[in-house]
Scaffold this motif. Structure first.
Motif, mmCIF file in Angstrom:
data_model
loop_
_atom_site.group_PDB
_atom_site.id
_atom_site.type_symbol
_atom_site.label_atom_id
_atom_site.label_comp_id
_atom_site.label_asym_id
_atom_site.label_seq_id
_atom_site.Cartn_x
_atom_site.Cartn_y
_atom_site.Cartn_z
ATOM 1 N N LYS A 32 0.850 -1.194 0.000
ATOM 2 C CA LYS A 32 0.000 0.000 0.000
ATOM 3 C C LYS A 32 0.882 1.240 0.000
ATOM 4 C CE LYS A 32 -3.788 -2.312 2.354
ATOM 5 N NZ LYS A 32 -4.267 -2.911 1.119
ATOM 6 N N HIS A 33 0.622 2.120 -0.934
ATOM 7 C CA HIS A 33 1.428 3.336 -1.065
ATOM 8 C C HIS A 33 0.552 4.547 -0.817
ATOM 9 C CE1 HIS A 33 4.709 1.031 -2.981
ATOM 10 N NE2 HIS A 33 3.708 0.307 -3.442
ATOM 11 N N LEU A 34 1.170 5.546 -0.187
ATOM 12 C CA LEU A 34 0.433 6.766 0.154
ATOM 13 C C LEU A 34 0.798 7.884 -0.819
ATOM 14 C CD1 LEU A 34 0.820 7.313 4.009
ATOM 15 C CD2 LEU A 34 -1.316 7.319 2.723
ATOM 16 N N ILE A 42 -4.444 9.510 -1.387
ATOM 17 C CA ILE A 42 -4.868 8.286 -2.066
ATOM 18 C C ILE A 42 -3.986 7.134 -1.595
ATOM 19 C CG2 ILE A 42 -5.267 7.187 -4.306
ATOM 20 C CD1 ILE A 42 -5.300 9.973 -5.579
ATOM 21 N N VAL A 43 -4.615 6.057 -1.186
ATOM 22 C CA VAL A 43 -3.852 4.854 -0.861
ATOM 23 C C VAL A 43 -3.991 3.900 -2.036
ATOM 24 C CG1 VAL A 43 -3.518 2.963 0.760
ATOM 25 C CG2 VAL A 43 -4.298 5.189 1.592
ATOM 26 N N ASP A 57 2.494 -2.663 -6.945
ATOM 27 C CA ASP A 57 3.951 -2.726 -6.850
ATOM 28 C C ASP A 57 4.557 -1.389 -7.298
ATOM 29 O OD1 ASP A 57 3.755 -2.740 -9.596
ATOM 30 O OD2 ASP A 57 4.079 -4.898 -9.773
ATOM 31 N N GLU A 58 5.886 -1.347 -7.334
ATOM 32 C CA GLU A 58 6.566 -0.096 -7.682
ATOM 33 C C GLU A 58 6.169 0.395 -9.080
ATOM 34 O OE1 GLU A 58 8.466 2.106 -6.157
ATOM 35 O OE2 GLU A 58 8.138 0.994 -4.287
ATOM 36 N N TYR A 59 6.026 -0.539 -10.027
ATOM 37 C CA TYR A 59 5.656 -0.172 -11.393
ATOM 38 C C TYR A 59 4.298 0.531 -11.410
ATOM 39 C CZ TYR A 59 3.817 -0.740 -16.121
ATOM 40 O OH TYR A 59 3.229 -0.516 -17.339
ATOM 41 N N VAL A 60 3.353 -0.049 -10.662
ATOM 42 C CA VAL A 60 2.002 0.531 -10.627
ATOM 43 C C VAL A 60 2.039 1.930 -10.025
ATOM 44 C CG1 VAL A 60 -0.272 0.327 -9.530
ATOM 45 C CG2 VAL A 60 0.765 -1.667 -10.632
ATOM 46 N N ARG A 80 6.293 6.269 4.517
ATOM 47 C CA ARG A 80 5.496 5.985 5.721
ATOM 48 C C ARG A 80 6.214 6.378 7.014
ATOM 49 N NH1 ARG A 80 0.689 3.563 5.575
ATOM 50 N NH2 ARG A 80 0.085 2.842 3.507
ATOM 51 N N SER A 81 7.531 6.169 7.040
ATOM 52 C CA SER A 81 8.241 6.472 8.282
ATOM 53 C C SER A 81 8.418 7.981 8.473
ATOM 54 C CB SER A 81 9.605 5.782 8.283
ATOM 55 O OG SER A 81 10.358 6.262 7.192
ATOM 56 N N GLU A 82 8.248 8.733 7.392
ATOM 57 C CA GLU A 82 8.428 10.188 7.472
ATOM 58 C C GLU A 82 7.101 10.924 7.479
ATOM 59 O OE1 GLU A 82 11.307 11.977 7.682
ATOM 60 O OE2 GLU A 82 12.354 10.063 7.934
#
Lengths: 176, 542
Positions: A9-11, A55-56, A60-63, A85-87
Motif C-alpha cells: 500500500k502506497h500513500l 490516495i492509498v 507494486d513499484e511499477y504501478v 510511511r516512516s516520514e
C-alpha cells in the motif's frame, strides 16, 4: 518494471484544483487504467482554490510509478508526492455503531477507554464510538468490538501529512 | 464593449489565428453559428460530426496548426467522440467546441443533453464545461495552449447555450499560467551525455522513430544523427515520413505489420534508441524481449510513456528536436560499421517483394501503390483508411516528407481517410491529396463526398475493392479456420456511379496493365476522382 516486488500500500498526497469534475477525472483514471484504490480522501486546503487528495494505492513499484505519472498528466493535478510511511503521519477516522445491552455496556466502555476512543452517542441498545488513528488501530478496535455485534461502520479513508517542517505546496519544493 | 459569449468564441478563434473550422450546426450551438455569420473564418460543413473531427485532425497534421471542430449538444457532441479519441491516440492538436443545453437545465435529461465532458474525459488532454461567460477567454486560451504544446492532443470546450448568449466585457489574455501543466522540452544534460556514451560504446545500435519526431519537426536532425553515427533507422506507423523513405539507412516500418529488416534490426540490436514513440503493441509486441538483450534509450516528451511499455536504461524526457540539437555536437560514431553492413545486406536480401501479372484479373495493390508514389510525386499527401489498405500504403507508398502520410495509427479508426483528406485539402490546397481506402472503410464515411463536392475539393479517392473486410477476413482465415463471419460485402454500390451522382469522374480497373494510364487520368486535373480497383480477396496484407 517487472512485477516481482510484492504488492504494497502506497500513500500519495495530491494537490488538485478545487472545482467540479476533478474527483471524477481522478477516479476515472484509476478505473480506466486498471489501478486499485484502497482509499481516497479529499478536502479543501488552506488555499480555497486547492484541494488535497490522499490516495492509498495498492500495487507494486511499477504501478505506483504509472499512477503517479498518469495523475501528473491530468491538468487539474497541481502537485503530487509519494509519502514515505516512516516520514509521515497517517490517520483515519471511523464511527462504529455497536450493539450494547445493560450487561455488555460497561465492558465496551472499558475497551473504548483503552483505545482512547470516544463514545459519541448512546441508545438503549447501541453505543456509537468515534476512533481516529492509523489503519491498524482502527482495525484492532473493530476486532475487539466484533464480539458484541457491530451494526454499522463508517470510515473516512486515510489522510496523511509529512513529519517535521516539510510541506507540499504548489510550484514549490518541499522544504520551508 | 460588451459582446456575447458566442461572439467571444469567434473573436478568440481569430486571436488564435484560426481561419478554418469544421463543423455541423444544431440548436444548442446556434448562437455560435449566428456570430460566425459575421466572421471571416471559413467554416467547412461536413456531412457528419465525426467527419468534422477527422477533418480537423487531417487539417492539423497537414498544416501543423491546431484543428478546430464544432458540434451541437447531445448527438452532435457524441458523434465527435471517435474523432477526438483518434486524435488523442495519435497526439494530434485539436480544439473541439460543443454546444450544451442551458445551464439551469443541465442534469435534467432535456432534449439533446449529453454529459460530453464526462464522456470525453478519457480521450482529452483536458476538457471544460463553461458555466460563467467571464471564464470563456481564459478557457479558450488554455485550450489552445494545452492542445498545441507538450505532447499535443485534443481539448474539448462545452458551452451551454445561455452562456453563448450572455453579454460581458471581452478581453483576450496574451497568455495564461496553467499551474498543473509544465511540459518539459529540454532534455536533462546528464541523460544526453549518457546517450552519447552509449552510442560510442555499443556495436549494434538502431533508432526507432515515432510520431514524436514528426510532431517536433526533427527530420533533418534525425537524418544527421543517423548519418553521423551510421545507425540504421526503423519507423513506427506514426513515424512514417520522419526520415525519407529512400534514405539508405531507413529500413522501413517495424512491428507486426512491418518489414523483415526493420524487425530483424530491433531484435538483434544491442542498443535501441526510441524517439517520440510509445512502444505500442503493434510496433513492439515483444518489448520485454527486446529490452532483455539491448540497452534501451527512450526519448519522449510525455514522462508517462517512459517505463510504461518498455523499461528504459536511459530515459530522457523532452522534445526530440531539442534533445538532438544538444546531442549532435557531442555524439561520436561507435564501432558499428560491421553491424550496419550486415543490416544493409539483410535489407538487400529481403526486399518487399510481390509478384504480379500484367494481365491479371485483379489489381496488385502493392504494385499500384509503388506506381502511384512514382507518378504522384513529392507534392502529394496521402491519407489512408484502416485495414489492409493502410498496411499496403504504409509499406509500399514511398513517403519522403514528414506530414505527408496521414493515417489513424493508435486508434485504427475506419472511416478516417476520407474526412481527414477533406481537412488536408482545405489546409494544403496546393498539394495533391490522395486517400487510399478499402471498400469497407470507405463506406463508413462516404457521406463526406458531399463535403468534397460543396467545397470543390480535388480529393483523389483510390478504393481497393475486394468486397471484403479484408484484414478481419485474414484473421478469420489464419486463426479461425476460415470461418468467415460477417466480413463479406457483396452488395457494394457501383462506386463509379456513386462518383457520377456527385458529378465526379471515376473509373473501374481490374488489370495491372491499366494501372499507369488510370493513375495518369486520375492525376491529370485537380478535380475529385474515384478510382475503384478490384483486388483479389485472397491478397495477403504482408
Amino acid at each position: 518494471m517487472k512485477g516481482d516486488v510484492a504488492m504494497a500500500k502506497h500513500l500519495l498526497s495530491v494537490l488538485v484544483e478545487n472545482h467540479a469534475g476533478v474527483l471524477s477525472r481522478v477516479s476515472g483514471l484509476f478505473s480506466r487504467r486498471g489501478f486499485n484504490i484502497d482509499s481516497l480522501a479529499v478536502g479543501v486546503t488552506e488555499n480555497p482554490d486547492i484541494s488535497r487528495m490522499t490516495i492509498v494505492v495498492d500495487g507494486d513499484e511499477y504501478v505506483v510509478e504509472q499512477v503517479s505519472k498518469q495523475l501528473n498528466k491530468l491538468i487539474d493535478v497541481i502537485k503530487l508526492k509519494k509519502l514515505d510511511r516512516s516520514e509521515s503521519l497517517s490517520r483515519e477516522l471511523a464511527l462504529i455503531k455497536v450493539k450494547a445491552t445493560a450487561t455488555t455496556r460497561a465492558e465496551i466502555i472499558q475497551i473504548v477507554e483503552i483505545f482512547r476512543a470516544k463514545i459519541v452517542d448512546v441508545s438503549k441498545s447501541t453505543l456509537t464510538i468515534e476512533i481516529s488513528g492509523g489503519t491498524d488501530k482502527v482495525a484492532a478496535l473493530e476486532d475487539m468490538l466484533k464480539q458484541f455485534g457491530i451494526k454499522e461502520i463508517v470510515r473516512t479513508g486515510t489522510i496523511a501529512i509529512e513529519r517535521g517542517n516539510r510541506i507540499i505546496k504548489p510550484n514549490k519544493n518541499e522544504e520551508e | 464593449m460588451k459582446i456575447t459569449g458566442a461572439q467571444a468564441i469567434i473573436k478568440a478563434l481569430e486571436k488564435e489565428n484560426v481561419n478554418v473550422i469544421f463543423g455541423y450546426p444544431g440548436a444548442a450551438i446556434c448562437p455560435f453559428y449566428n456570430a460566425l455569420y459575421d466572421s471571416k473564418i471559413t467554416h467547412i460543413l461536413t456531412r457528419h460530426e465525426q467527419g468534422a473531427a477527422h477533418a480537423a485532425s487531417g487539417f492539423s497534421r497537414a498544416t501543423g496548426k491546431t484543428g478546430v471542430c464544432v458540434a451541437t449538444s447531445g448527438p452532435g457532441a457524441t458523434n465527435l467522440i471517435t474523432g477526438i479519441a483518434t486524435a488523442y491516440m495519435d497526439s494530434i492538436p485539436m480544439v473541439a467546441i460543443t454546444g450544451q443545453v442551458s445551464t439551469e437545465l443541465i442534469g435534467k435529461d432535456v432534449f439533446q443533453e449529453a454529459d460530453i465532458t464526462g464522456a470525453t474525459a478519457p480521450f482529452c488532454k483536458n476538457n471544460y464545461l463553461v458555466k460563467d461567460v467571464k471564464s470563456l477567454p481564459r478557457i479558450i486560451k488554455e485550450a489552445f495552449i494545452l492542445a498545441g504544446s507538450g505532447r499535443p492532443g485534443p481539448v474539448l470546450i462545452d458551452v451551454p447555450v445561455d452562456v453563448q448568449n450572455r453579454e460581458f466585457n471581452f478581453e483576450y489574455p496574451e497568455t495564461v499560467d496553467i499551474r498543473g501543466y509544465k511540459p518539459n522540452y529540454k532534455g536533462h544534460p546528464v541523460q544526453i551525455k549518457k546517450i552519447a556514451e552509449a552510442v560510442k560504446k555499443e556495436k549494434a545500435p538502431v533508432i526507432c522513430a515515432g510520431g514524436g519526431v514528426v510532431n517536433s519537426k526533427a527530420t533533418s536532425e534525425l537524418v544527421k544523427f543517423a548519418e553521423t553515427c551510421n545507425i540504421p533507422v526503423v519507423t513506427t506507423l506514426m513515424g512514417i515520413g520522419s526520415m525519407p523513405c529512400d534514405h539508405e539507412l531507413n529500413l522501413g516500418m517495424l512491428g507486426s505489420h512491418g518489414v523483415y529488416t526493420a524487425n530483424y534490426a530491433v531484435h538483434n540490436a544491442d542498443l535501441v534508441i526510441i524517439m517520440g514513440a510509445r512502444v505500442g503493441d503493434r510496433a513492439m509486441g515483444t518489448a520485454s524481449k527486446i529490452a532483455e538483450r539491448a540497452e534501451i534509450i527512450h526519448i519522449d516528451i510525455d514522462p508517462a510513456e517512459i517505463g510504461k511499455n518498455i523499461a528504459a536504461t536511459i530515459p530522457v524526457v523532452g522534445d526530440v528536436k531539442m534533445i538532438l540539437d544538444e546531442l549532435l555536437p557531442i555524439v561520436q560514431k561507435g564501432d558499428v560499421d560491421k553491424w550496419t553492413q550486415t543490416i544493409k545486406k539483410i535489407k538487400a536480401e529481403h526486399p518487399l517483394k510481390y509478384t504480379f501479372k500484367e494481365d491479371s484479373e485483379f489489381i496488385k495493390p502493392q504494385y499500384f501503390l509503388k506506381t502511384l508514389s512514382e507518378m504522384a510525386g513529392e507534392n502529394s499527401i496521402i491519407t489512408t483508411e484502416v485495414g489492409q489498405n493502410q498496411i499496403w500504403a504504409a509499406n509500399h507508398y514511398k513517403i519522403n516528407k514528414p506530414g505527408t502520410f496521414i493515417s489513424s495509427g493508435g486508434m485504427g479508426t475506419m472511416g478516417y481517410g476520407l474526412p481527414s483528406a477533406v481537412g488536408v485539402k482545405v489546409g494544403r490546397p496546393e498539394c495533391r491529396v490522395i486517400t487510399i481506402a478499402g471498400d469497407g472503410s470507405f463506406q463508413m464515411s462516404m457521406q463526406e463526398l458531399g463535403t468534397i463536392k460543396q467545397n470543390k475539393l480535388g480529393v483523389k479517392i483510390v478504393i481497393f475493392n475486394n468486397s471484403r473486410l479484408g484484414m478481419v477476413r485474414e484473421i478469420q482465415k489464419q486463426r479461425y479456420c476460415g470461418r468467415y463471419s460477417q466480413v463479406i460485402l457483396n452488395e457494394n454500390p457501383d462506386f463509379v456511379k456513386l462518383a457520377d451522382a456527385y458529378g465526379f469522374k471515376g473509373e473501374h480497373i481490374n488489370k495491372n496493365s491499366q494501372v499507369r494510364d488510370a493513375i495518369a487520368r486520375m492525376l491529370e486535373d485537380d478535380q475529385p476522382y474515384i478510382l475503384n480497383c478490384f483486388v483479389d480477396p485472397e491478397e495477403p496484407t504482408l
